[in-house]
Design a protein around this motif. Structure first.
Motif, PDB file in Angstrom:
ATOM      1  N   GLU A  58       0.841  -1.203   0.000  1.00  0.00           N
ATOM      2  CA  GLU A  58       0.000   0.000   0.000  1.00  0.00           C
ATOM      3  C   GLU A  58       0.878   1.255   0.000  1.00  0.00           C
ATOM      4  OE1 GLU A  58      -3.494   1.800   2.838  1.00  0.00           O
ATOM      5  OE2 GLU A  58      -3.277  -0.385   2.775  1.00  0.00           O
ATOM      6  N   GLU A  59       1.941   1.243   0.791  1.00  0.00           N
ATOM      7  CA  GLU A  59       2.863   2.389   0.834  1.00  0.00           C
ATOM      8  C   GLU A  59       3.562   2.581  -0.513  1.00  0.00           C
ATOM      9  OE1 GLU A  59       3.428   4.831   3.024  1.00  0.00           O
ATOM     10  OE2 GLU A  59       1.740   3.987   4.126  1.00  0.00           O
ATOM     11  N   GLU A  60       3.938   1.485  -1.157  1.00  0.00           N
ATOM     12  CA  GLU A  60       4.570   1.568  -2.467  1.00  0.00           C
ATOM     13  C   GLU A  60       3.626   2.223  -3.475  1.00  0.00           C
ATOM     14  OE1 GLU A  60       5.879  -1.472  -6.029  1.00  0.00           O
ATOM     15  OE2 GLU A  60       6.060  -2.173  -3.955  1.00  0.00           O
ATOM     16  N   LEU A  61       2.353   1.832  -3.426  1.00  0.00           N
ATOM     17  CA  LEU A  61       1.378   2.431  -4.337  1.00  0.00           C
ATOM     18  C   LEU A  61       1.158   3.907  -4.017  1.00  0.00           C
ATOM     19  CD1 LEU A  61      -1.322  -0.352  -4.827  1.00  0.00           C
ATOM     20  CD2 LEU A  61       0.686   0.183  -6.217  1.00  0.00           C
ATOM     21  N   ARG A  62       1.203   4.269  -2.751  1.00  0.00           N
ATOM     22  CA  ARG A  62       1.072   5.693  -2.393  1.00  0.00           C
ATOM     23  C   ARG A  62       2.232   6.497  -2.967  1.00  0.00           C
ATOM     24  NH1 ARG A  62      -0.510   4.032   3.063  1.00  0.00           N
ATOM     25  NH2 ARG A  62      -2.764   4.190   3.140  1.00  0.00           N
ATOM     26  N   ARG A  63       3.445   5.932  -2.895  1.00  0.00           N
ATOM     27  CA  ARG A  63       4.610   6.632  -3.464  1.00  0.00           C
ATOM     28  C   ARG A  63       4.450   6.797  -4.975  1.00  0.00           C
ATOM     29  NH1 ARG A  63       7.118   3.670   0.591  1.00  0.00           N
ATOM     30  NH2 ARG A  63       7.615   1.918  -0.778  1.00  0.00           N
ATOM     31  N   LYS A  64       3.923   5.773  -5.643  1.00  0.00           N
ATOM     32  CA  LYS A  64       3.691   5.878  -7.087  1.00  0.00           C
ATOM     33  C   LYS A  64       2.652   6.951  -7.386  1.00  0.00           C
ATOM     34  CE  LYS A  64       4.889   1.162  -8.392  1.00  0.00           C
ATOM     35  NZ  LYS A  64       4.406  -0.104  -8.959  1.00  0.00           N
ATOM     36  N   ARG A  65       1.608   7.025  -6.551  1.00  0.00           N
ATOM     37  CA  ARG A  65       0.570   8.040  -6.758  1.00  0.00           C
ATOM     38  C   ARG A  65       1.164   9.438  -6.601  1.00  0.00           C
ATOM     39  NH1 ARG A  65      -4.675   7.806  -3.065  1.00  0.00           N
ATOM     40  NH2 ARG A  65      -3.148   8.327  -1.485  1.00  0.00           N
ATOM     41  N   VAL A  66       2.015   9.622  -5.616  1.00  0.00           N
ATOM     42  CA  VAL A  66       2.651  10.927  -5.407  1.00  0.00           C
ATOM     43  C   VAL A  66       3.525  11.281  -6.603  1.00  0.00           C
ATOM     44  CG1 VAL A  66       4.361  12.153  -4.017  1.00  0.00           C
ATOM     45  CG2 VAL A  66       2.538  10.883  -2.890  1.00  0.00           C
ATOM     46  N   ALA A  67       4.278  10.306  -7.116  1.00  0.00           N
ATOM     47  CA  ALA A  67       5.137  10.568  -8.272  1.00  0.00           C
ATOM     48  C   ALA A  67       4.302  10.961  -9.491  1.00  0.00           C
ATOM     49  CB  ALA A  67       6.001   9.344  -8.581  1.00  0.00           C
ATOM     50  N   LEU A  68       3.205  10.253  -9.716  1.00  0.00           N
ATOM     51  CA  LEU A  68       2.313  10.607 -10.828  1.00  0.00           C
ATOM     52  C   LEU A  68       1.736  12.008 -10.640  1.00  0.00           C
ATOM     53  CD1 LEU A  68       0.308   7.317 -11.462  1.00  0.00           C
ATOM     54  CD2 LEU A  68       1.715   8.522 -13.128  1.00  0.00           C
ATOM     55  N   LYS A  69       1.306  12.291  -9.422  1.00  0.00           N
ATOM     56  CA  LYS A  69       0.721  13.602  -9.136  1.00  0.00           C
ATOM     57  C   LYS A  69       1.745  14.705  -9.353  1.00  0.00           C
ATOM     58  CE  LYS A  69      -1.936  15.986  -5.608  1.00  0.00           C
ATOM     59  NZ  LYS A  69      -2.522  15.869  -4.272  1.00  0.00           N
ATOM     60  N   ASP A  70       2.996  14.453  -8.958  1.00  0.00           N
ATOM     61  CA  ASP A  70       4.059  15.445  -9.186  1.00  0.00           C
ATOM     62  C   ASP A  70       4.270  15.707 -10.671  1.00  0.00           C
ATOM     63  OD1 ASP A  70       4.432  15.714  -6.450  1.00  0.00           O
ATOM     64  OD2 ASP A  70       6.267  14.488  -6.395  1.00  0.00           O
ATOM     65  N   GLU A  71       4.273  14.637 -11.456  1.00  0.00           N
ATOM     66  CA  GLU A  71       4.451  14.790 -12.907  1.00  0.00           C
ATOM     67  C   GLU A  71       3.261  15.540 -13.520  1.00  0.00           C
ATOM     68  OE1 GLU A  71       5.644  12.188 -16.868  1.00  0.00           O
ATOM     69  OE2 GLU A  71       5.543  11.178 -14.918  1.00  0.00           O
ATOM     70  N   ILE A  72       2.079  15.215 -13.085  1.00  0.00           N
ATOM     71  CA  ILE A  72       0.865  15.908 -13.557  1.00  0.00           C
ATOM     72  C   ILE A  72       0.924  17.384 -13.173  1.00  0.00           C
ATOM     73  CG2 ILE A  72      -1.621  16.098 -13.170  1.00  0.00           C
ATOM     74  CD1 ILE A  72      -1.602  12.949 -13.071  1.00  0.00           C
ATOM     75  N   ALA A  73       1.325  17.658 -11.941  1.00  0.00           N
ATOM     76  CA  ALA A  73       1.417  19.049 -11.467  1.00  0.00           C
ATOM     77  C   ALA A  73       2.421  19.841 -12.311  1.00  0.00           C
ATOM     78  CB  ALA A  73       1.796  19.086  -9.995  1.00  0.00           C
ATOM     79  N   ALA A  74       3.526  19.217 -12.650  1.00  0.00           N
ATOM     80  CA  ALA A  74       4.541  19.897 -13.470  1.00  0.00           C
ATOM     81  C   ALA A  74       3.971  20.261 -14.837  1.00  0.00           C
ATOM     82  CB  ALA A  74       5.774  19.008 -13.623  1.00  0.00           C
ATOM     83  N   ILE A  75       3.194  19.367 -15.426  1.00  0.00           N
ATOM     84  CA  ILE A  75       2.572  19.648 -16.720  1.00  0.00           C
ATOM     85  C   ILE A  75       1.551  20.778 -16.581  1.00  0.00           C
ATOM     86  CG2 ILE A  75       1.061  18.718 -18.531  1.00  0.00           C
ATOM     87  CD1 ILE A  75       2.452  15.978 -18.020  1.00  0.00           C
ATOM     88  N   LEU A  76       0.792  20.762 -15.508  1.00  0.00           N
ATOM     89  CA  LEU A  76      -0.215  21.806 -15.309  1.00  0.00           C
ATOM     90  C   LEU A  76       0.422  23.180 -15.094  1.00  0.00           C
ATOM     91  CD1 LEU A  76      -2.749  19.913 -13.014  1.00  0.00           C
ATOM     92  CD2 LEU A  76      -3.051  20.545 -15.421  1.00  0.00           C
ATOM     93  N   ARG A  77       1.589  23.217 -14.471  1.00  0.00           N
ATOM     94  CA  ARG A  77       2.286  24.484 -14.237  1.00  0.00           C
ATOM     95  C   ARG A  77       2.940  25.024 -15.503  1.00  0.00           C
ATOM     96  NH1 ARG A  77       4.037  21.810  -9.507  1.00  0.00           N
ATOM     97  NH2 ARG A  77       6.010  21.355 -10.531  1.00  0.00           N
ATOM     98  N   ALA A  78       3.234  24.133 -16.460  1.00  0.00           N
ATOM     99  CA  ALA A  78       3.968  24.543 -17.677  1.00  0.00           C
ATOM    100  C   ALA A  78       3.101  25.421 -18.567  1.00  0.00           C
ATOM    101  CB  ALA A  78       4.412  23.308 -18.456  1.00  0.00           C
TER     102      ALA A  78
END
Length: 78
Positions: A58-78
Motif C-alpha cells: 500500500e505504501e509503495e502504491l502511495r509513493r507511485k501516486r505521489v510521483a504521478l501527481k508530481d508529474e501531472i502538477a509539473a505539466i499543469l504548471r507549464a
C-alpha cells in the motif's frame, strides 16, 4: 488518513478546465491521468479495507501516486 479518493479535479481545482483539455489533446497527459485514476481507485479500496493488502505494498502504491501527481502538477504548471 482520509478514505476519500484523491481526484485530480479536487486536488487542482484551479486547473479543472486545463485538466479536461489536456486529457483530450495530450496523449501523455491522458495516460498519466488514467494511471493516476486507476491507482487512486486501487488505493481507495485498500484504505477502506475492501481489498486488504500488505502495508508495504500500500505504501509503495502511495509513493507511485505521489510521483504521478508530481508529474501531472509539473505539466499543469507549464
Amino acid at each position: 488518513m482520509s478514505h476519500v479518493p484523491h481526484e485530480l479535479s479536487e486536488d487542482f481545482p484551479e486547473h479543472r478546465e486545463k485538466i479536461h483539455n489536456l486529457k483530450e489533446t495530450n496523449a501523455h497527459f491522458a495516460k498519466l491521468a488514467d494511471e493516476y485514476h486507476a491507482l487512486n481507485r486501487e488505493l481507495h479500496r485498500m484504505e477502506t479495507r475492501v481489498q486488504p493488502t500488505a502495508e508495504e505494498f500500500e505504501e509503495e502504491l502511495r509513493r507511485k501516486r505521489v510521483a504521478l501527481k508530481d508529474e501531472i502538477a509539473a505539466i499543469l504548471r507549464a
